[in-house]
Scaffold this active site. Structure first.
Site, PDB file in Angstrom:
ATOM      1  N   ARG A 144       0.858  -1.188   0.000  1.00 13.87           N
ATOM      2  CA  ARG A 144       0.000   0.000   0.000  1.00 13.87           C
ATOM      3  C   ARG A 144       0.892   1.235   0.000  1.00 13.87           C
ATOM      4  NH1 ARG A 144      -1.167   2.628   4.566  1.00 13.87           N
ATOM      5  NH2 ARG A 144      -1.272   0.811   5.927  1.00 13.87           N
ATOM      6  N   HIS A 150      -3.553   4.176   4.884  1.00 18.17           N
ATOM      7  CA  HIS A 150      -4.640   3.203   5.032  1.00 18.17           C
ATOM      8  C   HIS A 150      -5.950   3.827   4.557  1.00 18.17           C
ATOM      9  CE1 HIS A 150      -7.125   0.046   6.732  1.00 18.17           C
ATOM     10  NE2 HIS A 150      -7.794   0.962   7.401  1.00 18.17           N
ATOM     11  N   TYR A 183       4.565   5.465  11.024  1.00 17.46           N
ATOM     12  CA  TYR A 183       4.875   4.076  11.351  1.00 17.46           C
ATOM     13  C   TYR A 183       5.697   3.339  10.288  1.00 17.46           C
ATOM     14  CZ  TYR A 183       0.574   3.404   8.573  1.00 17.46           C
ATOM     15  OH  TYR A 183      -0.403   3.441   7.600  1.00 17.46           O
TER      16      TYR A 183
END
Length: 384
Positions: free
Chosen positions: A266, A270, A279
Site C-alpha cells: 500500500r 490506510h 509508522y
C-alpha cells in the site's frame, strides 16, 4: 516420561518467495505453475490491463484530492495494488459474484461500476453505491473480513443451484487475523464451496506490519484448512491473471475453495485519515516504488513492441477524461436535507419516528442558521 519439542523453524516471510512472470524491470521469465494459465494472453490483452491500471490509479488520485478538498468524508487509496486487483478481476467470469472490502477500486472498475459509484459512499449520499446485481459485486464491506462469510454463503447457494458459478472475496492481510476469515475457510473447506479467497497482502494492517501477525507466509495457512493456495507477486499483473485463472478453474470444477496471497504494498495511507509516515520509513516506500506494477508492465510492453507514443497518449487521454468526469459527477451530487435520513424508514406513519424527527430537528436548530434547510422536512416522505 519426558517429552521433547522440536524447535520451530525461524520465521520467514520473504517477499521474494512468490510466483511471478515479470521481473521488476519487466523481463519475462518462466514459471511452470503460471505459464499454462497465461499462454493465450497477447499484446492486446496486456495493453488492456495496462490501460485499466492507469485509469484505476487516476480514479484513486482524484478520490484523494476530492477528500482533501472537502468533497468526500474519507477515501481508501489502492495505489500500488492495481495489478492485484485489475489482474485478478479480469480473470473472473461476468456471472461470478464478488464480495470486496472497501479498497477494491480496481475490481469495481473492471466489473463496470459507474464513476459516480466510487464517491457516493465516501460522500454519504443516498443509495451510496451501485446495484450489486448490475455488476455482480456486493457493496464494499467496512467490517474487516465479514465479506468472506458472505462469499461462502453465496457459494453454498451456488451449490444448491447446481451451476458452475464461483464466488470471489477480497480482503487484506490484517483481515486474516479476524475470526470471520478463518470461520469462512472452515465452512468453505468442509462443504467444498466454490469460492476463491484473494488476500491482498499490502504489508500493513493500518499501522501494524504484517510481520506482527504472521511469522510465515499467509498463503501457508490455507492448506491447514484443506484449501490449496498460491503465493503470487501482487505487483505482477500477468501473474495475478494466471493465479486467478488457476483458482477459478479449481473451484469451478467442483474441487472446493482456493486461496491466493497477492504480495503487494500500500503506497499511500490506510485511508485519508491516516498518516503512514508515523509508522513506516520513506526508504521502505521507495523500495516498493521500484516495484511499481504499472511501470513493470510498461517495460514489458515496450520490449515486445506493444508500447509507443501513440498508445501512451491514448491511455493518458482516457485517464484524464475519467478523472475529469469523476470530479464533475462528484461535484454534481446534491445532498438531501439532514432530516431526510428519517424518510422511508417505515411504510406507514410511526409515532416513534415522529418523536425522533422532532428531536433531530431541535438538535439541528442548535447550530448557526447557515443551513436554512436543516430543520425542514426531507424532500421525500415529508410529514410521514
Amino acid at each position: 516420561m519426558a517429552h521433547t519439542r522440536t524447535p520451530a523453524a525461524e520465521p520467514s516471510i520473504d517477499v521474494e518467495d512468490v510466483s511471478r512472470v515479470l521481473e521488476y524491470d519487466g523481463e519475462r521469465i518462466a514459471d511452470p505453475d503460471l505459464d499454462p494459465w497465461i499462454a493465450d494472453v497477447g499484446i492486446a490483452e496486456l495493453q488492456g490491463l495496462y490501460r485499466d491500471m492507469v485509469i484505476v490509479r487516476r480514479i484513486d488520485i482524484e478520490g484523494v484530492a476530492l477528500q482533501r478538498q472537502g468533497q468526500l468524508a474519507l477515501w481508501a487509496p489502492c495505489q500500488g495494488q492495481e495489478a492485484a486487483q485489475v489482474g485478478t478481476a479480469h480473470a473472473v467470469r461476468s456471472d461470478d459474484f464478488i464480495f470486496p472490502s472497501y479498497r477494491e477500486i480496481g475490481v469495481n472498475y473492471v466489473r463496470g461500476a459507474e464513476l459516480v459509484d466510487f464517491v457516493r459512499a465516501w460522500r454519504g449520499e443516498e443509495h451510496s453505491t451501485f446495484n450489486p446485481y448490475d455488476i455482480n459485486v456486493a457493496a464494499g464491506q467496512i467490517i474487516i473480513g465479514a465479506q468472506t462469510l458472505h462469499a461462502v454463503g453465496y457459494a453454498m447457494g451456488i451449490m444448491n443451484d447446481e451451476t458452475d458459478q464461483v464466488a470471489v472475496t477480497y480482503f487484506g492481510d490484517g483481515a486474516t487475523s479476524q475470526g470471520d476469515v478463518n470461520e469462512a475457510m472452515i465452512f468453505a473447506s468442509s462443504f467444498r464451496a466454490p469460492v476463491v479467497f484473494v488476500c491482498q497482502n499490502n504489508q500493513w494492517a493500518i499501522s501494524e506490519p504484517v510481520t506482527v501477525q504472521a511469522k510465515f507466509p499467509i498463503a501457508g495457512r490455507a492448506p491447514g484448512f484443506g484449501i490449496p493456495s498460491m503465493r503470487v507477486d501482487g505487483n505482477d499483473v500477468l501473474a495475478c491473471v494466471g493465479a486467478m485463472r488457476w483458482a477459478l478453474a479449481h473451484a469451478r470444477a467442483g474441487n472446493g475453495p482456493a486461496f491466493i496471497e497477492a504480495v503487494t504494498y500500500r503506497m499511500g495511507p490506510h485511508t485519508t485519515a491516516d498518516d503512514p509516515s508515523r509508522y513506516r520509513s520513506k526508504d521502505d516506500v521507495e523500495v516498493w516504488r521500484g516495484r511499481d506494477p504499472i511501470a513493470r508492465l510498461e517495460s514489458y510492453l515496450r520490449s515486445v513492441g506493444g508500447f509507443d507514443d501513440q498508445f501512451a497518449a491514448s491511455v493518458a487521454s482516457e485517464a484524464d477524461r475519467v478523472g475529469a468526469e469523476l470530479r464533475a459527477q462528484c461535484l454534481a451530487l446534491t445532498s438531501r436535507a439532514p432530516l431526510a435520513v428519517l424518510d422511508n424508514v417505515y411504510a406507514e406513519p410511526h409515532v416513534g419516528l415522529d418523536r425522533q424527527r422532532a428531536e433531530f430537528a431541535a438538535y439541528l436548530d442548535g447550530f448557526a442558521s447557515t443551513e436554512p434547510s436543516a430543520a425542514e422536512p426531507g424532500t421525500e416522505g415529508a410529514g410521514r
